[in-house]
Design a protein around this motif. Structure first.
Motif, PDB file in Angstrom:
ATOM      1  N   GLY A 107      48.496 -57.763  21.627  1.00  0.00           N
ATOM      2  CA  GLY A 107      47.767 -58.852  20.992  1.00  0.00           C
ATOM      3  C   GLY A 107      47.771 -58.692  19.486  1.00  0.00           C
ATOM      4  N   ALA A 108      46.911 -59.457  18.821  1.00  0.00           N
ATOM      5  CA  ALA A 108      46.813 -59.350  17.367  1.00  0.00           C
ATOM      6  C   ALA A 108      46.107 -58.047  16.992  1.00  0.00           C
ATOM      7  N   ASP A 109      46.228 -57.670  15.746  1.00  0.00           N
ATOM      8  CA  ASP A 109      45.443 -56.569  15.188  1.00  0.00           C
ATOM      9  C   ASP A 109      45.750 -55.224  15.863  1.00  0.00           C
ATOM     10  N   ASN A 110      47.027 -55.049  16.230  1.00  0.00           N
ATOM     11  CA  ASN A 110      47.469 -53.765  16.775  1.00  0.00           C
ATOM     12  C   ASN A 110      46.701 -53.319  18.027  1.00  0.00           C
ATOM     13  N   LYS A 111      46.582 -54.261  18.967  1.00  0.00           N
ATOM     14  CA  LYS A 111      45.818 -53.974  20.176  1.00  0.00           C
ATOM     15  C   LYS A 111      46.630 -54.272  21.432  1.00  0.00           C
ATOM     16  N   LEU A 112      46.365 -53.515  22.462  1.00  0.00           N
ATOM     17  CA  LEU A 112      46.769 -53.909  23.807  1.00  0.00           C
ATOM     18  C   LEU A 112      45.623 -54.727  24.364  1.00  0.00           C
ATOM     19  N   VAL A 113      45.928 -55.863  24.970  1.00  0.00           N
ATOM     20  CA  VAL A 113      44.857 -56.733  25.437  1.00  0.00           C
ATOM     21  C   VAL A 113      45.096 -57.206  26.865  1.00  0.00           C
ATOM     22  N   CYS A 114      44.001 -57.593  27.498  1.00  0.00           N
ATOM     23  CA  CYS A 114      44.060 -58.224  28.812  1.00  0.00           C
ATOM     24  C   CYS A 114      42.874 -59.171  28.889  1.00  0.00           C
ATOM     25  N   PHE A 115      43.084 -60.348  29.478  1.00  0.00           N
ATOM     26  CA  PHE A 115      41.994 -61.321  29.579  1.00  0.00           C
ATOM     27  C   PHE A 115      41.472 -61.423  31.012  1.00  0.00           C
ATOM     28  N   LEU A 116      40.174 -61.661  31.123  1.00  0.00           N
ATOM     29  CA  LEU A 116      39.566 -61.925  32.431  1.00  0.00           C
ATOM     30  C   LEU A 116      39.330 -63.424  32.544  1.00  0.00           C
ATOM     31  N   HIS A 117      39.649 -63.968  33.701  1.00  0.00           N
ATOM     32  CA  HIS A 117      39.484 -65.408  33.877  1.00  0.00           C
ATOM     33  C   HIS A 117      38.006 -65.798  33.818  1.00  0.00           C
ATOM     34  N   PRO A 118      37.687 -66.840  33.014  1.00  0.00           N
ATOM     35  CA  PRO A 118      36.280 -67.257  32.876  1.00  0.00           C
ATOM     36  C   PRO A 118      35.632 -67.674  34.196  1.00  0.00           C
ATOM     37  N   LYS A 119      36.457 -68.028  35.191  1.00  0.00           N
ATOM     38  CA  LYS A 119      35.891 -68.390  36.501  1.00  0.00           C
ATOM     39  C   LYS A 119      35.108 -67.233  37.094  1.00  0.00           C
ATOM     40  N   SER A 120      35.544 -66.015  36.774  1.00  0.00           N
ATOM     41  CA  SER A 120      34.882 -64.852  37.364  1.00  0.00           C
ATOM     42  C   SER A 120      33.853 -64.228  36.430  1.00  0.00           C
ATOM     43  N   THR A 121      33.642 -64.854  35.256  1.00  0.00           N
ATOM     44  CA  THR A 121      32.705 -64.259  34.288  1.00  0.00           C
ATOM     45  C   THR A 121      31.772 -65.314  33.688  1.00  0.00           C
ATOM     46  N   ASN A 122      31.205 -66.151  34.537  1.00  0.00           N
ATOM     47  CA  ASN A 122      30.233 -67.150  34.107  1.00  0.00           C
ATOM     48  C   ASN A 122      30.724 -68.039  32.961  1.00  0.00           C
ATOM     49  N   GLY A 123      32.005 -68.348  33.002  1.00  0.00           N
ATOM     50  CA  GLY A 123      32.520 -69.296  32.024  1.00  0.00           C
ATOM     51  C   GLY A 123      32.900 -68.703  30.681  1.00  0.00           C
ATOM     52  N   VAL A 124      32.785 -67.376  30.575  1.00  0.00           N
ATOM     53  CA  VAL A 124      33.123 -66.732  29.298  1.00  0.00           C
ATOM     54  C   VAL A 124      34.484 -66.048  29.415  1.00  0.00           C
ATOM     55  N   LEU A 125      35.401 -66.425  28.555  1.00  0.00           N
ATOM     56  CA  LEU A 125      36.694 -65.740  28.523  1.00  0.00           C
ATOM     57  C   LEU A 125      36.482 -64.369  27.882  1.00  0.00           C
ATOM     58  N   ILE A 126      36.815 -63.337  28.646  1.00  0.00           N
ATOM     59  CA  ILE A 126      36.609 -61.963  28.177  1.00  0.00           C
ATOM     60  C   ILE A 126      37.963 -61.326  27.877  1.00  0.00           C
ATOM     61  N   GLU A 127      38.041 -60.688  26.732  1.00  0.00           N
ATOM     62  CA  GLU A 127      39.242 -59.940  26.374  1.00  0.00           C
ATOM     63  C   GLU A 127      38.894 -58.457  26.383  1.00  0.00           C
ATOM     64  N   LEU A 128      39.725 -57.665  27.031  1.00  0.00           N
ATOM     65  CA  LEU A 128      39.618 -56.226  26.906  1.00  0.00           C
ATOM     66  C   LEU A 128      40.630 -55.816  25.864  1.00  0.00           C
ATOM     67  N   CYS A 129      40.295 -54.922  24.969  1.00  0.00           N
ATOM     68  CA  CYS A 129      41.307 -54.474  24.025  1.00  0.00           C
ATOM     69  C   CYS A 129      41.196 -52.990  23.761  1.00  0.00           C
ATOM     70  N   GLN A 130      42.361 -52.436  23.539  1.00  0.00           N
ATOM     71  CA  GLN A 130      42.465 -51.007  23.252  1.00  0.00           C
ATOM     72  C   GLN A 130      43.374 -50.851  22.046  1.00  0.00           C
ATOM     73  N   GLU A 131      42.893 -50.122  21.084  1.00  0.00           N
ATOM     74  CA  GLU A 131      43.682 -49.882  19.881  1.00  0.00           C
ATOM     75  C   GLU A 131      44.973 -49.148  20.251  1.00  0.00           C
ATOM     76  N   ILE A 132      46.085 -49.613  19.691  1.00  0.00           N
ATOM     77  CA  ILE A 132      47.344 -48.891  19.890  1.00  0.00           C
ATOM     78  C   ILE A 132      47.396 -47.771  18.857  1.00  0.00           C
ATOM     79  N   THR A 133      47.470 -46.550  19.336  1.00  0.00           N
ATOM     80  CA  THR A 133      47.487 -45.423  18.404  1.00  0.00           C
ATOM     81  C   THR A 133      48.917 -44.925  18.205  1.00  0.00           C
ATOM     82  N   GLY A 134      49.136 -44.192  17.176  1.00  0.00           N
ATOM     83  CA  GLY A 134      50.472 -43.706  16.848  1.00  0.00           C
ATOM     84  C   GLY A 134      51.310 -44.828  16.309  1.00  0.00           C
ATOM     85  N   SER A 135      52.628 -44.696  16.363  1.00  0.00           N
ATOM     86  CA  SER A 135      53.488 -45.737  15.830  1.00  0.00           C
ATOM     87  C   SER A 135      53.996 -46.531  16.986  1.00  0.00           C
TER      88      SER A 135
END
Ligand code: ZN
Length: 135
Positions: A107-135
């Motif tokens: 994703g943007a900002d040097n991150k690995l990302v994954c989204f959760l469908h809002p259907k399963s989270t009360n209508g809120v789109l949730i992004e999980l992100c983890q900083e990519i470390t190293g090069s």
């Protein structure tokens, strides 16, 4: 989850929104980044310990274009920083949440990302992100 890493806001005009949010925060954005795979141009603001990500669609098929068409400008997603995105995806999937991505993606900002469908989270789109470390 470690913290709210950023909140994503869908905007129609990134330049105008940058000016507006710059005034609001009394602090200019620190980066602009295009994520071609997502069809978005983004900008980031630091606000204390967290960030605000502004998202403008860079093409008509972009999820942001569709979001704005349906719901107008506004809060698009909340991103949580995680230590191990693969482990969190497994945990949440087993707990019954619907993951939009089977594998984390860049994703943007040097991150690995994954989204959760809002259907399963009360209508809120949730992004999980983890900083990519190293090069
Ligand atoms: Zn985001």
């Amino acid at each position: 989850m470690l913290k709210v890493e950023h909140i994503g806001i869908a905007v129609k005009d990134l330049n105008k929104a940058n000016e507006l949010f710059g005034q609001l925060f009394n602090n200019a954005h620190y980066k602009i980044e295009s994520v071609e795979s997502e069809g978005v141009d983004t900008s980031f603001f630091k606000v204390g310990d967290t960030k605000i990500e502004l998202l403008e669609a860079s093409n008509e098929d972009s999820a942001i274009a569709k979001f704005i068409e349906k719901r107008g400008e506004g809060i698009h997603h909340i991103a949580y920083e995680v230590e191990d995105i693969h482990a969190e995806m497994k945990r949440l999937s087993e707990a019954g949440f619907t993951l939009i991505n089977k594998e984390p993606k860049k994703g943007a900002d040097n991150k690995l990302v994954c989204f959760l469908h809002p259907k399963s989270t009360n209508g809120v789109l949730i992004e999980l992100c983890q900083e990519i470390t190293g090069s």
